[in-house]
Design an enzyme around this catalytic site. Sequence first.
Site: not given
Length: 483
Positions: A185, A257
């Site tokens: 992230h 993702d």
Amino acid sequence: MNADEIARLARGTLLPSFPGATAPDWLLDELEAGLGGVTLFALTGNVPSPESLAALTARMRKAGDPLIAIDEEGGDVTRLGGHATGSPYPGNAALGAVDDPELTRRVYRSLGAELAEAGVNLNFAPSVDVNTADDNPVIGTRSFGPDPELVARHASAAVTGTQEAGVAACAKHFPGHGATVEDSHLSVPLVDADLELLDRRELVPFRAAIAAGTRAVMTGHLNLPSITGGVPATLSHAAITGLLRERLGYRGVIVTDALDMEGASGEIGIPEASVRALAAGADLLCLGPNEHAETVRATLEAITGAVRGGRLAPERLADAAERTAALRRWLAGQVPAAVDRPAGLEAARRAIRVTGSLPGWNGSPPLVVELKAGGNIAVGPTPWGLSPWAPDAVRADGAAGEAGRVLERATGRGLVVVLRDAHRHADQRALAGALLAARPDTVVVEMGLPVWRPGSAAYLATYGAAAANAQAAAELLGLTGTS
């Protein structure tokens, strides 16, 4: 292939998000125009309750034939109601601790049945990462464990159970996020492994998931220098086409993702990352929780522009469309399964490991102290701990003098200290150590990975912080509060 056909094919690769529990007009219009589907997120208000989610998915299906995806792993990463209360199903670490693949299959079948009842047809689970790095900031209890063969047998069971419920499973995060100490992230984590090491470690569970028939595989934003040459795997032709398609022989849908993550788009932006992911071989693009109409428009423009400019072959879009069409055909033929909530509590009870002897409380319940530990970005602010069974439980953050205040409150009664991944939190270890020095009769409950083990009267490892894990621990401790 004309411009309208290219635009429709491009639209079919996108899985954007939207805020709230009602589908906005722009989304319904895009679904009518061929949008691939959506990704649902609890933190954006998509899932206030299973009932409202069922109404939302039914409305979207009136506008098109969307793939409706969600991250519902059970355990610490939960969206379907569990984000507010904690999941009734333990996560992968607990299932790996039990090591009963049939129970894992049963848990995932029930979890899939709950998703199907709410109208979700694609679950971004299971995580089949082999968690070999204790300090992994994003996988941890989301993994079945550190052993490739253990992870592989449970990957197979989880895929089978999910798809027996009529929901497509999505094994993640290819080629494996378990050996990293960074969060994709926030950066592009390094996986320092050559092909030989990948073959005997990271790829073992993916082979098992593919053999079990997983309908989707999710890529991770991971840097494998020996394979990708520094390019994140999600954007790497060598990783997606070379490794996953050609070496592993996978023929199903490949989904990225979330592309808003720093590891994918931090330097280039989501539209450009989308083009590169498609060129690398991805079929579906998860855009991220805050990527709505504006991002869809910009991404469509980037993809169609890449086709016009010769950077992206229209055949690549057609190939992606055929794979997603095959997934929809499979979904149309599925029969739902029955929800089996008792499987979750059974698994949580069987997962607990106890070291030492549990004391009696002599009629007076112990003071429960929960040491502060936030979840990672994937987990989010999901509730955890034993406070539902201990009404006067206290939260502590390791501040100076806190041990004294806790010990004063625990005078004349037992003491239970609840940790979560204490090996990753120095303040948890320091406060727990101070309490144990004064009260060696303290019981320690670790609700993350049991890496740091203090010398206490009794030590309980739950292998997860889901509601099911908490209930199982509360039962063993004889806590008398109500949940």
